[in-house]
Design a protein around this motif. Structure first.
Motif, short mmCIF file in Angstrom:
data_model
loop_
_atom_site.label_atom_id
_atom_site.label_comp_id
_atom_site.label_asym_id
_atom_site.label_seq_id
_atom_site.Cartn_x
_atom_site.Cartn_y
_atom_site.Cartn_z
N LEU A 5 0.81 -1.21 0.00
CA LEU A 5 0.00 0.00 0.00
C LEU A 5 0.85 1.26 0.00
O LEU A 5 0.34 2.36 0.24
N GLN A 6 2.12 1.14 -0.26
CA GLN A 6 2.95 2.30 -0.51
C GLN A 6 2.80 2.71 -1.97
O GLN A 6 2.34 1.94 -2.80
N GLY A 7 3.18 3.94 -2.28
CA GLY A 7 3.09 4.39 -3.66
C GLY A 7 1.76 5.02 -3.98
O GLY A 7 1.23 5.82 -3.19
N THR A 8 1.19 4.65 -5.12
CA THR A 8 0.00 5.34 -5.63
C THR A 8 -1.24 4.46 -5.55
O THR A 8 -1.40 3.50 -6.31
N GLY A 9 -2.11 4.77 -4.61
CA GLY A 9 -3.44 4.18 -4.58
C GLY A 9 -4.39 5.08 -5.36
O GLY A 9 -4.26 6.31 -5.33
N ILE A 10 -5.33 4.49 -6.07
CA ILE A 10 -6.28 5.26 -6.87
C ILE A 10 -7.65 5.18 -6.23
O ILE A 10 -8.22 4.10 -6.08
N ALA A 11 -8.20 6.34 -5.85
CA ALA A 11 -9.55 6.41 -5.30
C ALA A 11 -10.53 6.33 -6.47
O ALA A 11 -10.82 7.32 -7.14
N GLY A 183 6.59 1.27 10.83
CA GLY A 183 5.67 0.53 9.98
C GLY A 183 4.36 1.23 9.71
O GLY A 183 3.61 0.82 8.81
N PHE A 184 4.03 2.27 10.47
CA PHE A 184 2.79 3.01 10.25
C PHE A 184 3.00 4.00 9.10
O PHE A 184 3.96 4.76 9.10
N MET A 185 2.08 3.98 8.13
CA MET A 185 2.26 4.78 6.92
C MET A 185 1.51 6.11 6.98
O MET A 185 0.38 6.16 7.49
N LEU A 186 2.13 7.12 6.41
CA LEU A 186 1.48 8.41 6.19
C LEU A 186 1.22 8.55 4.69
O LEU A 186 2.16 8.53 3.89
N LEU A 187 -0.06 8.65 4.32
CA LEU A 187 -0.47 8.74 2.92
C LEU A 187 -1.10 10.10 2.66
O LEU A 187 -1.94 10.55 3.44
N SER A 188 -0.72 10.71 1.57
CA SER A 188 -1.35 11.97 1.18
C SER A 188 -2.78 11.72 0.71
O SER A 188 -3.04 10.76 -0.01
N GLY A 189 -3.68 12.61 1.10
CA GLY A 189 -5.05 12.56 0.60
C GLY A 189 -5.35 13.72 -0.32
O GLY A 189 -6.50 14.01 -0.62
N ASP A 190 -4.30 14.38 -0.79
CA ASP A 190 -4.44 15.57 -1.62
C ASP A 190 -3.37 15.50 -2.71
O ASP A 190 -2.17 15.62 -2.43
N ASP A 191 -3.80 15.32 -3.95
CA ASP A 191 -2.84 15.15 -5.05
C ASP A 191 -1.81 16.27 -5.10
O ASP A 191 -0.61 16.03 -5.27
N ILE A 206 -3.33 8.37 -1.75
CA ILE A 206 -4.58 7.84 -2.33
C ILE A 206 -5.13 8.95 -3.18
O ILE A 206 -5.53 10.00 -2.68
N SER A 207 -5.13 8.75 -4.48
CA SER A 207 -5.19 9.82 -5.47
C SER A 207 -6.51 9.87 -6.24
O SER A 207 -7.14 8.85 -6.50
N VAL A 208 -6.86 11.10 -6.65
CA VAL A 208 -7.98 11.33 -7.57
C VAL A 208 -7.48 11.36 -9.00
O VAL A 208 -8.00 10.68 -9.89
#
Length: 293
Positions: A5-11, A183-191, A206-208
């Motif tokens: 779940l690292q990298g680019t997730g697509i919403a 091990g806890f991840m920080l993911l951007s919610g803003d492209d 997690i990207s739009v």
């Protein structure tokens, strides 16, 4: 678990027919477009997927379709969040048989719980949910901020693996990055802030825009993650006009306008949202024509 779940997730957006039923043909085409563009994982029924306007049965139908269509090509995350803790726990029982990488759970909206209330809410979910949880903080939609100290406390739970941060507060993001457990991840919610968040210790997004331009955005994210700062900054600069168009009439209205422009589904969104204007459609058309030159 967290590595995938690292990298680019697509919403994932949810294409619709004119009668507001799910356009599964276009949904399959969108998934193929994302896979071809090398997005790392798919998030089903988040905000971009118009999750508030689908019934639970419809959500599970969409999830089944996505999993069947993808096969083993990409991990899948499912959105299950809201402002009724016990209802979410009950619904989660239906997810036990699904092969999910995680559940994305937006913080409670409308109720405006205290930080202690948020800790109790998410701790109860983490104890009950059959899959790991990605927290989702988006104060512009929930009217309640999950403070950095709350995130750090919740990160101690074995079944809470990440925070999708859409507060727009880089200081808050940096505090999480500097104080989280291993091990806890920080993911951007803003492209538009993804490049900056990765630079301060973030693990991805997690990207739009990944629905629309998966390859270009994934390339930027990967360059950021390998600390190729100059290349990532240049790639990010090229995406700024698209970021602006995606915010022009809100999400997912603006996204669906862009997707229709490239031949994936219609601009139709379900009420109370409203379909994109002809003016925005013209702007997207001009944007892609310029990109092709």
């Amino acid at each position: 678990m967290t590595q995938e779940l690292q990298g680019t997730g697509i919403a994932l957006a949810t294409p619709m027919n004119d009668d507001y039923s799910v356009d599964y043909h276009s949904l399959g085409g969108l998934l193929d477009h994302i896979v071809t563009g090398n997005g790392d994982y798919i998030v089903v029924q988040g905000t971009t997927g118009e999750s508030p306007v689908f019934t639970w049965s419809e959500k599970l139908d969409i999830l089944n379709f996505v999993i069947d269509h993808l096969g083993d090509k990409k991990p899948v995350v499912f959105g299950l969040g809201g402002n009724d803790t016990f209802d979410l726990i009950e619904k989660s029982k239906d997810l036990k048989s699904f092969d999910l990488a995680a559940i994305l759970s937006v913080s409670p909206y409308y109720n405006k719980p205290s930080q202690d209330g948020l800790i109790r809410h998410y701790s109860m979910l983490a104890d009950a949910f059959p899959h790991p949880i990605i927290l989702y903080n988006v104060p512009s939609r929930t009217a309640s901020n999950v403070e950095a100290s709350t995130t750090i406390e919740l990160a101690k739970h074995d079944n809470i693996i990440a925070m999708k941060e859409a507060s727009g507060d880089l200081v808050q993001c940096k505090t999480i990055a500097d104080n989280r457990p291993s091990g806890f991840m920080l993911l951007s919610g803003d492209d538009v802030l993804t490049h900056d968040i990765i630079q301060i210790g973030g693990d991805g997004v997690i990207s739009v825009i990944g629905n629309l331009m998966p390859q270009a955005f994934t390339d930027m994210v990967n360059a950021s993650l390998r600390h190729d700062v100059n290349a990532a900054a240049q790639m990010n600069e090229k995406l700024k006009e698209a970021y602006a168009l995606l915010s022009e009439e809100g999400n997912p209205t603006s996204l669906k306008a862009g997707l229709e422009t490239i031949g994936i589904g219609r601009r139709t969104v379900k009420p109370p949202l409203y379909d994109a204007s002809d003016l925005l459609m013209e702007k997207w058309k001009a944007y892609f024509e310029n990109q092709a030159k």
